[in-house]
Write a protein that holds these residues in place. Structure first.
Motif, PDB file in Angstrom:
ATOM      1  N   VAL A 170     -19.378 -62.120  -9.395  1.00 33.37           N
ATOM      2  CA  VAL A 170     -18.112 -61.419  -9.576  1.00 33.37           C
ATOM      3  C   VAL A 170     -16.986 -62.189  -8.896  1.00 33.37           C
ATOM      4  CG1 VAL A 170     -18.340 -59.992  -7.498  1.00 33.37           C
ATOM      5  CG2 VAL A 170     -16.995 -59.155  -9.440  1.00 33.37           C
ATOM      6  N   ARG A 171     -15.783 -62.149  -9.499  1.00 35.82           N
ATOM      7  CA  ARG A 171     -14.625 -62.856  -8.960  1.00 35.82           C
ATOM      8  C   ARG A 171     -13.524 -61.850  -8.634  1.00 35.82           C
ATOM      9  NH1 ARG A 171     -11.917 -65.981 -12.265  1.00 35.82           N
ATOM     10  NH2 ARG A 171     -12.685 -64.977 -14.173  1.00 35.82           N
ATOM     11  N   PHE A 172     -12.726 -62.191  -7.601  1.00 34.19           N
ATOM     12  CA  PHE A 172     -11.658 -61.303  -7.142  1.00 34.19           C
ATOM     13  C   PHE A 172     -10.328 -62.038  -7.107  1.00 34.19           C
ATOM     14  CE2 PHE A 172     -15.204 -58.831  -5.586  1.00 34.19           C
ATOM     15  CZ  PHE A 172     -14.762 -57.528  -5.681  1.00 34.19           C
ATOM     16  N   GLU A 173      -9.282 -61.282  -7.403  1.00 32.52           N
ATOM     17  CA  GLU A 173      -7.901 -61.728  -7.210  1.00 32.52           C
ATOM     18  C   GLU A 173      -7.308 -60.771  -6.175  1.00 32.52           C
ATOM     19  OE1 GLU A 173      -4.702 -64.326  -7.909  1.00 32.52           O
ATOM     20  OE2 GLU A 173      -6.722 -64.391  -8.774  1.00 32.52           O
ATOM     21  N   VAL A 174      -7.199 -61.256  -4.922  1.00 28.05           N
ATOM     22  CA  VAL A 174      -6.848 -60.394  -3.797  1.00 28.05           C
ATOM     23  C   VAL A 174      -5.355 -60.494  -3.509  1.00 28.05           C
ATOM     24  CG1 VAL A 174      -7.313 -59.829  -1.387  1.00 28.05           C
ATOM     25  CG2 VAL A 174      -9.154 -60.711  -2.848  1.00 28.05           C
ATOM     26  N   ARG A 175      -4.739 -59.344  -3.249  1.00 32.86           N
ATOM     27  CA  ARG A 175      -3.354 -59.272  -2.805  1.00 32.86           C
ATOM     28  C   ARG A 175      -3.334 -58.495  -1.479  1.00 32.86           C
ATOM     29  NH1 ARG A 175      -3.286 -62.479  -6.084  1.00 32.86           N
ATOM     30  NH2 ARG A 175      -1.919 -62.753  -7.903  1.00 32.86           N
ATOM     31  N   ASN A 176      -3.051 -59.216  -0.376  1.00 30.79           N
ATOM     32  CA  ASN A 176      -2.971 -58.584   0.944  1.00 30.79           C
ATOM     33  C   ASN A 176      -1.574 -58.044   1.174  1.00 30.79           C
ATOM     34  OD1 ASN A 176      -5.062 -61.229   1.839  1.00 30.79           O
ATOM     35  ND2 ASN A 176      -5.696 -59.100   1.988  1.00 30.79           N
ATOM     36  N   VAL A 177      -1.488 -56.756   1.475  1.00 31.54           N
ATOM     37  CA  VAL A 177      -0.205 -56.080   1.646  1.00 31.54           C
ATOM     38  C   VAL A 177      -0.305 -55.138   2.845  1.00 31.54           C
ATOM     39  CG1 VAL A 177       0.342 -56.166  -0.821  1.00 31.54           C
ATOM     40  CG2 VAL A 177      -0.906 -54.211   0.104  1.00 31.54           C
ATOM     41  N   PRO A 178       0.834 -54.718   3.394  1.00 36.06           N
ATOM     42  CA  PRO A 178       0.798 -53.657   4.409  1.00 36.06           C
ATOM     43  C   PRO A 178       0.302 -52.360   3.773  1.00 36.06           C
ATOM     44  CG  PRO A 178       2.920 -54.785   4.398  1.00 36.06           C
ATOM     45  CD  PRO A 178       2.207 -55.235   3.179  1.00 36.06           C
ATOM     46  N   VAL A 179      -0.582 -51.665   4.453  1.00 35.98           N
ATOM     47  CA  VAL A 179      -1.137 -50.425   3.899  1.00 35.98           C
ATOM     48  C   VAL A 179      -0.681 -49.200   4.687  1.00 35.98           C
ATOM     49  CG1 VAL A 179      -3.133 -51.482   2.826  1.00 35.98           C
ATOM     50  CG2 VAL A 179      -3.249 -50.844   5.236  1.00 35.98           C
ATOM     51  N   GLN A 180       0.249 -49.371   5.598  1.00 35.57           N
ATOM     52  CA  GLN A 180       0.909 -48.252   6.249  1.00 35.57           C
ATOM     53  C   GLN A 180       2.239 -48.752   6.800  1.00 35.57           C
ATOM     54  OE1 GLN A 180      -2.161 -47.612   9.386  1.00 35.57           O
ATOM     55  NE2 GLN A 180      -0.427 -47.565  10.804  1.00 35.57           N
ATOM     56  N   GLY A 181       3.111 -47.821   7.079  1.00 31.27           N
ATOM     57  CA  GLY A 181       4.421 -48.199   7.568  1.00 31.27           C
ATOM     58  C   GLY A 181       5.452 -48.219   6.460  1.00 31.27           C
ATOM     59  N   VAL A 182       6.643 -48.634   6.807  1.00 31.46           N
ATOM     60  CA  VAL A 182       7.769 -48.538   5.883  1.00 31.46           C
ATOM     61  C   VAL A 182       7.700 -49.555   4.753  1.00 31.46           C
ATOM     62  CG1 VAL A 182       9.309 -47.558   7.598  1.00 31.46           C
ATOM     63  CG2 VAL A 182       9.102 -50.040   7.429  1.00 31.46           C
ATOM     64  N   HIS A 183       6.995 -50.657   4.957  1.00 31.17           N
ATOM     65  CA  HIS A 183       6.934 -51.682   3.917  1.00 31.17           C
ATOM     66  C   HIS A 183       5.730 -51.508   2.980  1.00 31.17           C
ATOM     67  CE1 HIS A 183      10.137 -53.906   5.891  1.00 31.17           C
ATOM     68  NE2 HIS A 183       9.488 -53.791   7.041  1.00 31.17           N
TER      69      HIS A 183
END
Length: 402
Positions: A170-183
């Protein structure tokens, strides 16, 4: 009111700034809700500086308040807290800056947040965003999975490790983002839309570990819910733990109780699939063998039927029937011919008996004029007229006497 200016008659900056300040002063005091992103309390300073942000629209405003106003809530609010502020807009003319002068600050409690979420939930449900017929099925074996999660988070590790353990290719396309807070909200929306625009991505997982109600608020944001609803790619929500239920769970095409559960639901287990393939092959083999055996038994039974063992027997039986029918046909035809011959003989005898020749043979004669017409009355002839007398054996001439 609009200001009349031109290139030949411009207005000075100071005048423009003064007019803007006048317009803003007319707005009066307002109640504003937002999330505190920056908090500055300098020792000994009589003014506290805040930055109030709207996470849904990525818009911020500066807020100032006197220390005595802030001290009333200093123990219950901090950076990241949601607050309601009663403030008056102010315009700082020398720098051209807009800010809010707060006269009262109220923290938004968990109960109030939950009540607002419930109201938003009912509103979105009435629009049909949570309807079951909008849910799209997940592909059996996605070739590329989009993953939206925090950087180096436990949720990312759980999804990647469990998915690759179940299906190594299996292959992944990962997007790391803030998961809490204002952004969090704008970044998560941006990541979902970016992955949704990639045609090779078959499914998108939005994952986050557990947390408090305030920590999970970004995943109940209305803008995020609408962005997921508009996505063409199936979306899996894997937020928090089993008891957590943000609005993202309701709009997503599939809800997973945990990030690990999301990996199990999105990616099939290669061992289970191999076992299933072996079971299906064995089932197919048994079905084929059973079919062949049934056909063999049917063929053997057909071969033991008398018509197959002695195929001429059926012909012989039919031969006797045909012989009997032929004989019956001959007899019937003979009877018909005999009866017809008898009828023909009787008819011929009647014809002969009634024919003129038979009458002549009995001694009668027929008198005919020269034109061949028969004489039927004495009045039809004259004296000395020549006639022909026709008898059985021929004819001869006669003459009429006076």
């Amino acid at each position: 009111m609009a200001v009349s200016t031109s290139a030949e008659a411009p207005m000075p900056v100071g005048e423009i700034s003064r007019l803007i300040g006048g317009w803003i002063d007319r707005l009066g005091a307002v109640w504003v809700e937002g999330q505190i992103t920056q908090l500055s309390r300098r020792p000994g300073a009589g003014v506290v500086f805040l930055t109030l942000r709207d996470p849904s629209y990525d818009i911020s405003l500066s807020v100032t308040c006197y220390r005595q106003v802030f001290d009333k809530v200093a123990d219950v609010i901090s950076e990241g807290a949601r607050v309601v502020v009663h403030a008056k807009p102010e315009w700082y003319a020398p720098r051209g800056q807009l800010s809010l002068r707060a006269a009262e600050i109220r923290p938004v409690g968990v109960g109030e947040l939950l009540a607002r979420l419930e109201q938003l939930k009912k509103s979105l449900a009435a629009e049909g965003l949570f309807a079951a017929d909008r849910k799209r099925p997940l592909p059996f074996l996605p070739q590329l999975i989009g993953l939206v999660c925090g950087r180096a988070s436990a949720a990312e590790r759980d999804v990647l490790e469990n998915a690759r353990h179940r299906w190594p290719a299996v292959r992944f396309e990962v997007r790391n983002v803030p998961v809490q807070g204002v952004h969090a909200v704008p970044k998560v929306i941006e990541a979902v839309r970016e992955l949704d625009a990639l045609p090779e991505v078959d499914v998108i997982i939005v994952a986050r570990g557990g947390g408090s109600v305030e920590d999970l608020l970004p995943f109940s944001d209305e803008q995020l819910v609408r962005a997921v609803s508009a996505a063409r790619t199936p979306v899996v929500s894997a937020i928090g733990h089993e008891p957590d239920s943000p609005l993202l769970d309701l709009v997503a095409d599939l809800r997973a109780s945990t990030p690990t559960d999301a990996a199990k639901k999105v990616v099939p287990d290669v061992g289970e699939e191999l076992t299933r393939v072996r079971q299906l092959r064995e089932r197919a083999r048994r079905a084929v063998v059973g079919f062949v055996e049934r056909e063999e038994r049917g063929l053997a039974a057909a071969l033991h039927r008398p018509c197959i063992e002695r195929p001429h027997r059926m012909v012989e039986e039919r031969e006797e029937q045909i012989t009997a029918l032929l004989e019956r046909g001959r007899r019937t035809l003979g009877h018909l011919l005999d009866r017809a011959d008898s009828e023909l003989t009787h008819t011929l005898a009647r014809v002969v008996a009634l024919s003129p020749k038979a009458t002549l043979e009995r001694g009668y004669a027929v008198l005919q004029r020269a034109d061949g017409t028969a004489v039927r009355s004495p009045d039809e002839v004259a004296a000395d007229e020549a006639l022909r007398a026709r008898v059985a054996e021929g004819d001869f001439g006669v003459r009429v006497e006076a």
